[in-house]
Write a protein that holds these residues in place. Sequence first.
Motif, PDB file in Angstrom:
ATOM      1  N   LEU A   1       0.877  -1.158   0.000  1.00 41.19           N
ATOM      2  CA  LEU A   1       0.000   0.000   0.000  1.00 41.19           C
ATOM      3  C   LEU A   1       0.919   1.213   0.000  1.00 41.19           C
ATOM      4  CD1 LEU A   1      -2.874   1.153   0.169  1.00 41.19           C
ATOM      5  CD2 LEU A   1      -2.654   1.076   2.661  1.00 41.19           C
ATOM      6  N   MET A   2       0.784   2.044  -1.017  1.00 42.00           N
ATOM      7  CA  MET A   2       1.724   3.139  -1.245  1.00 42.00           C
ATOM      8  C   MET A   2       1.104   4.501  -0.929  1.00 42.00           C
ATOM      9  SD  MET A   2       4.195   1.271  -2.311  1.00 42.00           S
ATOM     10  CE  MET A   2       5.356   2.543  -2.830  1.00 42.00           C
ATOM     11  N   PHE A   3       1.881   5.318  -0.211  1.00 39.36           N
ATOM     12  CA  PHE A   3       1.514   6.719  -0.014  1.00 39.36           C
ATOM     13  C   PHE A   3       1.628   7.449  -1.357  1.00 39.36           C
ATOM     14  CE2 PHE A   3       2.928   6.069   4.483  1.00 39.36           C
ATOM     15  CZ  PHE A   3       1.773   6.513   5.105  1.00 39.36           C
ATOM     16  N   PRO A   4       0.928   8.563  -1.527  1.00 38.42           N
ATOM     17  CA  PRO A   4       1.038   9.332  -2.771  1.00 38.42           C
ATOM     18  C   PRO A   4       2.476   9.761  -3.093  1.00 38.42           C
ATOM     19  CG  PRO A   4      -0.839  10.109  -1.512  1.00 38.42           C
ATOM     20  CD  PRO A   4      -0.088   9.135  -0.628  1.00 38.42           C
ATOM     21  N   ASP A   5       3.328   9.942  -2.065  1.00 32.38           N
ATOM     22  CA  ASP A   5       4.708  10.377  -2.309  1.00 32.38           C
ATOM     23  C   ASP A   5       5.674   9.227  -2.600  1.00 32.38           C
ATOM     24  OD1 ASP A   5       5.194   9.175   0.163  1.00 32.38           O
ATOM     25  OD2 ASP A   5       5.629  11.052   1.206  1.00 32.38           O
ATOM     26  N   GLY A   6       5.149   7.992  -2.715  1.00 31.40           N
ATOM     27  CA  GLY A   6       5.984   6.846  -3.078  1.00 31.40           C
ATOM     28  C   GLY A   6       6.487   6.014  -1.907  1.00 31.40           C
ATOM     29  N   ARG A   7       6.259   6.464  -0.666  1.00 31.04           N
ATOM     30  CA  ARG A   7       6.655   5.655   0.495  1.00 31.04           C
ATOM     31  C   ARG A   7       5.692   4.488   0.672  1.00 31.04           C
ATOM     32  NH1 ARG A   7       5.775   8.562   5.349  1.00 31.04           N
ATOM     33  NH2 ARG A   7       4.327   9.791   4.119  1.00 31.04           N
ATOM     34  N   VAL A   8       6.209   3.389   1.242  1.00 32.11           N
ATOM     35  CA  VAL A   8       5.384   2.226   1.531  1.00 32.11           C
ATOM     36  C   VAL A   8       4.694   2.438   2.878  1.00 32.11           C
ATOM     37  CG1 VAL A   8       5.369  -0.269   1.935  1.00 32.11           C
ATOM     38  CG2 VAL A   8       6.931   0.709   0.228  1.00 32.11           C
ATOM     39  N   ALA A   9       3.376   2.330   2.888  1.00 32.26           N
ATOM     40  CA  ALA A   9       2.598   2.467   4.121  1.00 32.26           C
ATOM     41  C   ALA A   9       2.464   1.118   4.822  1.00 32.26           C
ATOM     42  CB  ALA A   9       1.219   3.036   3.819  1.00 32.26           C
ATOM     43  N   ASP A  10       2.103   0.105   4.058  1.00 35.37           N
ATOM     44  CA  ASP A  10       1.914  -1.245   4.570  1.00 35.37           C
ATOM     45  C   ASP A  10       2.359  -2.214   3.480  1.00 35.37           C
ATOM     46  OD1 ASP A  10       0.284  -0.755   7.145  1.00 35.37           O
ATOM     47  OD2 ASP A  10      -0.850   0.351   5.647  1.00 35.37           O
ATOM     48  N   ALA A  11       2.704  -3.420   3.910  1.00 34.41           N
ATOM     49  CA  ALA A  11       3.155  -4.410   2.934  1.00 34.41           C
ATOM     50  C   ALA A  11       2.807  -5.801   3.441  1.00 34.41           C
ATOM     51  CB  ALA A  11       4.659  -4.289   2.700  1.00 34.41           C
ATOM     52  N   GLY A  12       2.810  -6.759   2.523  1.00 32.77           N
ATOM     53  CA  GLY A  12       2.505  -8.128   2.906  1.00 32.77           C
ATOM     54  C   GLY A  12       2.446  -9.035   1.707  1.00 32.77           C
ATOM     55  N   ARG A  13       1.550 -10.024   1.809  1.00 37.95           N
ATOM     56  CA  ARG A  13       1.439 -11.052   0.779  1.00 37.95           C
ATOM     57  C   ARG A  13      -0.036 -11.424   0.608  1.00 37.95           C
ATOM     58  NH1 ARG A  13       5.163 -14.181  -1.432  1.00 37.95           N
ATOM     59  NH2 ARG A  13       6.691 -13.428   0.057  1.00 37.95           N
ATOM     60  N   ILE A  14      -0.393 -11.796  -0.598  1.00 42.11           N
ATOM     61  CA  ILE A  14      -1.753 -12.258  -0.864  1.00 42.11           C
ATOM     62  C   ILE A  14      -1.827 -13.737  -0.487  1.00 42.11           C
ATOM     63  CG2 ILE A  14      -3.516 -12.644  -2.623  1.00 42.11           C
ATOM     64  CD1 ILE A  14      -2.283 -10.200  -4.112  1.00 42.11           C
ATOM     65  N   LEU A  15      -2.595 -14.029   0.564  1.00 43.28           N
ATOM     66  CA  LEU A  15      -2.717 -15.398   1.052  1.00 43.28           C
ATOM     67  C   LEU A  15      -3.806 -16.165   0.316  1.00 43.28           C
ATOM     68  CD1 LEU A  15      -2.436 -14.717   4.891  1.00 43.28           C
ATOM     69  CD2 LEU A  15      -0.622 -15.412   3.298  1.00 43.28           C
ATOM     70  N   GLU A  16      -4.862 -15.449  -0.059  1.00 40.57           N
ATOM     71  CA  GLU A  16      -5.992 -16.084  -0.746  1.00 40.57           C
ATOM     72  C   GLU A  16      -6.681 -15.029  -1.590  1.00 40.57           C
ATOM     73  OE1 GLU A  16     -10.283 -17.964   0.598  1.00 40.57           O
ATOM     74  OE2 GLU A  16      -8.615 -18.058   2.024  1.00 40.57           O
ATOM     75  N   ILE A  17      -7.102 -15.438  -2.793  1.00 41.06           N
ATOM     76  CA  ILE A  17      -7.854 -14.512  -3.645  1.00 41.06           C
ATOM     77  C   ILE A  17      -8.878 -15.314  -4.443  1.00 41.06           C
ATOM     78  CG2 ILE A  17      -6.081 -14.532  -5.462  1.00 41.06           C
ATOM     79  CD1 ILE A  17      -6.867 -11.472  -5.868  1.00 41.06           C
ATOM     80  N   ASP A  18     -10.124 -14.885  -4.354  1.00 41.29           N
ATOM     81  CA  ASP A  18     -11.236 -15.522  -5.051  1.00 41.29           C
ATOM     82  C   ASP A  18     -12.158 -14.404  -5.533  1.00 41.29           C
ATOM     83  OD1 ASP A  18     -13.222 -17.208  -6.019  1.00 41.29           O
ATOM     84  OD2 ASP A  18     -14.001 -17.708  -4.036  1.00 41.29           O
ATOM     85  N   ALA A  19     -11.778 -13.785  -6.653  1.00 40.05           N
ATOM     86  CA  ALA A  19     -12.532 -12.642  -7.180  1.00 40.05           C
ATOM     87  C   ALA A  19     -13.901 -13.107  -7.679  1.00 40.05           C
ATOM     88  CB  ALA A  19     -11.754 -11.992  -8.316  1.00 40.05           C
ATOM     89  N   PRO A  20     -14.943 -12.357  -7.468  1.00 38.14           N
ATOM     90  CA  PRO A  20     -15.074 -11.155  -6.651  1.00 38.14           C
ATOM     91  C   PRO A  20     -15.693 -11.446  -5.279  1.00 38.14           C
ATOM     92  CG  PRO A  20     -16.987 -11.304  -8.065  1.00 38.14           C
ATOM     93  CD  PRO A  20     -16.150 -12.556  -8.291  1.00 38.14           C
ATOM     94  N   ARG A  21     -15.183 -12.448  -4.589  1.00 37.24           N
ATOM     95  CA  ARG A  21     -15.795 -12.846  -3.320  1.00 37.24           C
ATOM     96  C   ARG A  21     -14.930 -12.665  -2.083  1.00 37.24           C
ATOM     97  NH1 ARG A  21     -17.810 -15.839  -7.229  1.00 37.24           N
ATOM     98  NH2 ARG A  21     -16.214 -17.388  -7.458  1.00 37.24           N
TER      99      ARG A  21
END
Length: 151
Positions: A55-75
């Motif tokens: 998750l990036m701030f508008p000025d390019g700094r990283v606000a939060d970071a991690g990994r996608i553990l599960e994704i089932d679009a659009p649920r």
Amino acid sequence: MPNERKAQGAFVYVTYIRTTPERLWTALTSPEFTKQYWFGMHHETDWKQGSDWRLMFPDGRVADAGRILEIDAPRRLVLKWRNAFKPELHAEGDSQCTIELEPIASVVKLTITHTIDREESQFIKAVSGGWPRLLSNLKSLLETGDIVLAA
């Protein structure tokens, strides 16, 4: 006690948005859409299971970071999530954010569950103030075309 499990900190937020699951999913995952309701911030990832995300701030700094553990679009989307810009929150370690979309008639029930294996977590306290603001903006933007809270 070595076998004693710490209580888990948790924040749960539920809202109902007059939209479709597909439109809400796009709002949650599209960098350009996200910037509109997330105070200029956006996600950087390829939205695939196992991928890193930031998750990036508008000025390019990283606000939060991690990994996608599960994704089932659009649920459903499950993220490993760690704060990157406040040392005291970063020190608490990884949290998990689960985003669930459930269509109900002409609306979508959106549930955000953010948890961390830590008692009295300052991180959970922080997201407890942030998620309601973001989701109010998201709901308003999808339903009316305008956000309700500016940065």
